[in-house]
Each structure stands twice: as structure tokens, then as C-alpha cells.
Design an enzyme around this catalytic site. Structure first.
Site, PDB file in Angstrom:
ATOM      1  N   GLU A  76      44.449  37.126  49.025  1.00 36.59           N
ATOM      2  CA  GLU A  76      45.133  36.573  50.193  1.00 36.59           C
ATOM      3  C   GLU A  76      44.353  35.444  50.852  1.00 36.59           C
ATOM      4  O   GLU A  76      44.904  34.678  51.640  1.00 36.59           O
ATOM      5  CB  GLU A  76      45.427  37.669  51.215  1.00 36.59           C
ATOM      6  CG  GLU A  76      44.208  38.188  51.946  1.00 36.59           C
ATOM      7  CD  GLU A  76      44.571  39.208  53.015  1.00 36.59           C
ATOM      8  OE1 GLU A  76      44.781  38.793  54.165  1.00 36.59           O
ATOM      9  OE2 GLU A  76      44.641  40.408  52.703  1.00 36.59           O
ATOM     10  N   ASP A 135      40.559  36.686  41.218  1.00 41.96           N
ATOM     11  CA  ASP A 135      41.640  37.662  41.379  1.00 41.96           C
ATOM     12  C   ASP A 135      42.439  37.716  40.089  1.00 41.96           C
ATOM     13  O   ASP A 135      42.692  36.689  39.461  1.00 41.96           O
ATOM     14  CB  ASP A 135      42.543  37.268  42.548  1.00 41.96           C
ATOM     15  CG  ASP A 135      43.371  38.443  43.032  1.00 41.96           C
ATOM     16  OD1 ASP A 135      43.080  38.976  44.130  1.00 41.96           O
ATOM     17  OD2 ASP A 135      44.322  38.853  42.320  1.00 41.96           O
ATOM     18  N   ASP A 150      40.185  38.927  35.242  1.00 44.13           N
ATOM     19  CA  ASP A 150      39.644  40.234  35.573  1.00 44.13           C
ATOM     20  C   ASP A 150      38.209  40.040  36.053  1.00 44.13           C
ATOM     21  O   ASP A 150      37.415  39.355  35.390  1.00 44.13           O
ATOM     22  CB  ASP A 150      39.682  41.119  34.326  1.00 44.13           C
ATOM     23  CG  ASP A 150      39.149  42.513  34.579  1.00 44.13           C
ATOM     24  OD1 ASP A 150      37.913  42.658  34.699  1.00 44.13           O
ATOM     25  OD2 ASP A 150      39.950  43.455  34.644  1.00 44.13           O
ATOM     26  N   ALA A 151      37.856  40.621  37.184  1.00 43.49           N
ATOM     27  CA  ALA A 151      36.535  40.394  37.766  1.00 43.49           C
ATOM     28  C   ALA A 151      35.421  40.866  36.837  1.00 43.49           C
ATOM     29  O   ALA A 151      34.357  40.247  36.765  1.00 43.49           O
ATOM     30  CB  ALA A 151      36.425  41.099  39.114  1.00 43.49           C
ATOM     31  N   ASP A 177      36.490  42.918  47.361  1.00 46.99           N
ATOM     32  CA  ASP A 177      37.683  42.959  48.219  1.00 46.99           C
ATOM     33  C   ASP A 177      38.877  43.313  47.338  1.00 46.99           C
ATOM     34  O   ASP A 177      39.840  42.562  47.209  1.00 46.99           O
ATOM     35  CB  ASP A 177      37.891  41.606  48.900  1.00 46.99           C
ATOM     36  CG  ASP A 177      39.032  41.640  49.917  1.00 46.99           C
ATOM     37  OD1 ASP A 177      39.419  42.755  50.332  1.00 46.99           O
ATOM     38  OD2 ASP A 177      39.545  40.567  50.275  1.00 46.99           O
TER      39      ASP A 177
END
Length: 333
Positions: free
Chosen positions: A109, A129, A160-161, A178
Site C-alpha cells: 500500500e 511485494d 516473492d520476498a 510488513d
């Protein structure tokens, strides 16, 4: 597990009309646990949809302004998101002597990036993200973060982190989790495991680096869902771990975060306030030195649980908060 019901006040057999029968009064309802629901009135439904990974909705609520809902769980609300994001970002960055390079896992966001970019020391922020549709959705609808998305210090990566961190050679002063809540079938629960912290996060921190993650509900009756387990898991990986919490009105609960580092996390309230004055552009609305000192002084019942927690978060022994993600719903369908 959020539901939206609309009614003209004349419900038939106690049942509200569906969205197709939109009337004057519209409500969002989220099932927090089996016998407990949280609901509030809506002005309008701005958008609903589904991505490859998650169901998403943006609601205009009467008590909390615009609210982002993912997989039936309220993620962020306009009127009080500053509490969550200031609490997530500033303690970690302020406890580091010179945070220049930051990695955000999730954060689609943009609010986490916005708070990080207020720090004068920061030269680079990588926001990773997995869900491009959610990021694009938030860029379009959440005006408050448009400046952050345009900041040249921000590098936006859709991946993908875990894969992204493992593929990078550089290290970061601060890594921030987060991520969406660990719900069964959701896209993120593997990123709360000991193996991930040990083999992926820690090697990508600089010497003295700090990791912080959101850690789910932390109330007197909800902290054992995932908060205590995440805290204990990080204690197995890092030498110094600090849990803290704050009340988020739109979440209808106390929320938790965990700081972790191999360097001591020791600044007092006055030292934190001084660093805020020196480093941060503008005034925080929620976090200052005394607030963090209070937030990290947990209630007796929560402290006792954290001290006695034995479970370590692994993919085979994962705990979840109440609810189900899109993948599980598709499997069950």
C-alpha cells in the site's frame, strides 16, 4: 472472512440484502474468531476484486475512512494507519545509528515506504511485494502515498520476498516485515518461520542491522495466536529481541511488532526523541520516546506468555490467526 451486507432497514427474516440489492445502509463485518464479529457502517464500496494471490477490497467506511481489506481481513484504515506504520518503521530505524538502505517485505500500500522516506539518512528503499495488482490498486486509490511511490529513492520490485532477498548480494541496515497476517492458505506465512529468518533475513543484514516485523494481534486474549510464537522464533535467531504493541482502533485489538538484532536495542526515551528531532522530517502523530517505552512494557499476562512460549514457527508447526486465504478457499472449493 469479511462480509458486506446492505439493507434498507427492513430486513426479511433477519437477513440483510446482498450487494445487488444495495439500499441506504451498508455494513462491513469481519469474523475475528468463531463467536466474535466486528462490524461498522460503510459510505460506499469503492472496489472489490481478486488477484492471483488474494481477494482485495477498498471500502469507504463511516468510522475509519478508506479501508483496505485483503482476504477478508482489514489491513489498513485511513484514520488510524499512522499508528501501525509509525510503530512498525520508526523504532527500528531510530535504534540504528545510520540507516541508509532499507528493505521492505510486502508493504504494497506504500505507507511503510512513506514513513521510511521521512528519515534524512535513508538513501535507498527496496519495497518487494508479491502482488502487483494490489500495488497498482493502492497507487491508484490511496492518494496519501502517491508522493512516496514517486520518490527516486524507492525501488519497487514485484517478487516473492524470499526469492528477492536470496538473489541480492547487497545487505541492508534495516529489513522490515510488513507482510499480510499469517493466515492458513495465505501467501505469507512461510515468511514468519525460523528457517526464513535464519537463512534469508539475517544474512542480508549489515553488521548491527535490525529486523522488525508486524506480529499479529497482541491483546490479552489474542497474543497467543501468533505474537508469542513469532517472538520466541526470533529469540532463536537473534541475540536481542524486543516485543511491543499498540491499540489499533480499526483492528478492534492491540497489535504487536517485534524488533530483533545481534546488537543491543537500548535507547531510552530521551535518546529516541533526540534522534527523531535530528533525523525525521515533520512530526510523528503517534510514536515518540515515551510512547515506545510504554509500548514495549507489556502487560503481565502477555509477558508471562512470551517468557513461557516454547513453540518455534516452522512451516510444519505454523500457527495462524483466524481466517483463510485465497489458496485454501480454492482448494476447498
Amino acid at each position: 472472512m469479511g462480509d458486506i451486507s446492505c439493507s434498507n432497514g427492513n430486513e426479511v427474516n433477519g437477513k440483510a440484502h446482498s450487494l445487488a440489492g444495495y439500499r441506504k445502509s451498508c455494513w462491513y463485518e469481519e469474523e475475528i474468531e468463531e463467536n466474535l464479529r466486528w462490524c461498522f457502517a460503510l459510505n460506499s464500496i469503492l472496489h472489490t476484486g481478486a488477484t492471483q494471490y488474494q481477494d482485495i477490497a477498498l471500502l469507504d467506511t463511516k468510522p475509519f475512512g478508506k479501508a483496505l481489506v485483503i482476504d477478508g481481513k482489514l489491513q489498513s484504515a485511513e484514520t488510524d494507519e499512522f499508528i501501525y506504520h509509525e510503530s512498525l518503521v520508526h523504532p527500528a530505524l531510530l535504534h540504528h545509528p545510520n540507516p541508509e538502505s532499507i528493505f521492505i517485505m510486502g508493504g504494497g500500500e506504500g505507507s511503510t515506504a512513506r514513513e521510511i522516506l521521512r528519515h534524512k539518512t535513508v538513501q535507498k528503499v527496496v519495497m518487494c511485494d508479491i502482488d502487483e495488482e494490489v500495488v497498482d490498486f493502492c497507487k491508484s486509490y490511496l492518494e496519501v502515498n502517491r508522493e512516496a511511490f514517486c520518490d527516486p529513492r524507492l525501488e519497487l520490485v514485484i517478487n516473492d520476498a524470499r526469492v528477492e532477498l536470496q538473489s541480492r548480494e547487497e545487505c541492508f541496515e534495516v529489513i522490515i516485515g510488513d507482510l499480510a497476517d499469517p493466515i492458513e492458505g495465505g501467501p505469507c506465512y512461510q515468511l514468519y518461520t525460523k528457517s526464513f529468518y535464519e537463512s534469508t533475513v539475517k544474512p542480508r543484514l549489515t553488521t548491527g542491522g535490525i529486523f522488525v516485523t508486524q506480529a499479529g494481534p497482541a491483546g490479552a486474549f489474542t497474543h497467543t495466536e501468533v505474537f508469542s510464537c513469532i517472538y520466541n522464533t526470533l529469540r532463536q535467531v537473534f541475540k536481542h529481541v524486543v516485543a511491543y504493541s499498540a491499540h489499533i482502533p480499526s483492528f478492534a485489538d492491540i497489535w504487536g511488532w517485534v524488533l530483533a538484532s545481534d546488537s543491543p536495542i537500548l535507547l531510552n526515551a530521551e535518546e529516541l526523541d533526540l534522534r527523531m528531532k535530528q533525523r525525521i522530517k515533520g512530526e510523528n502523530r503517534y510514536i515518540d520516546g515515551k510512547t515506545f517505552s510504554s509500548a514495549s512494557t507489556l502487560s503481565k499476562v502477555v509477558r508471562t506468555s512470551l517468557d513461557n512460549e516454547t513453540q518455534v514457527y516452522t512451516e510444519g508447526t505454523a500457527r495462524f490467526i483466524y481466517g483463510h486465504g485465497t489458496a485454501l478457499k480454492q482448494d476447498q472449493g
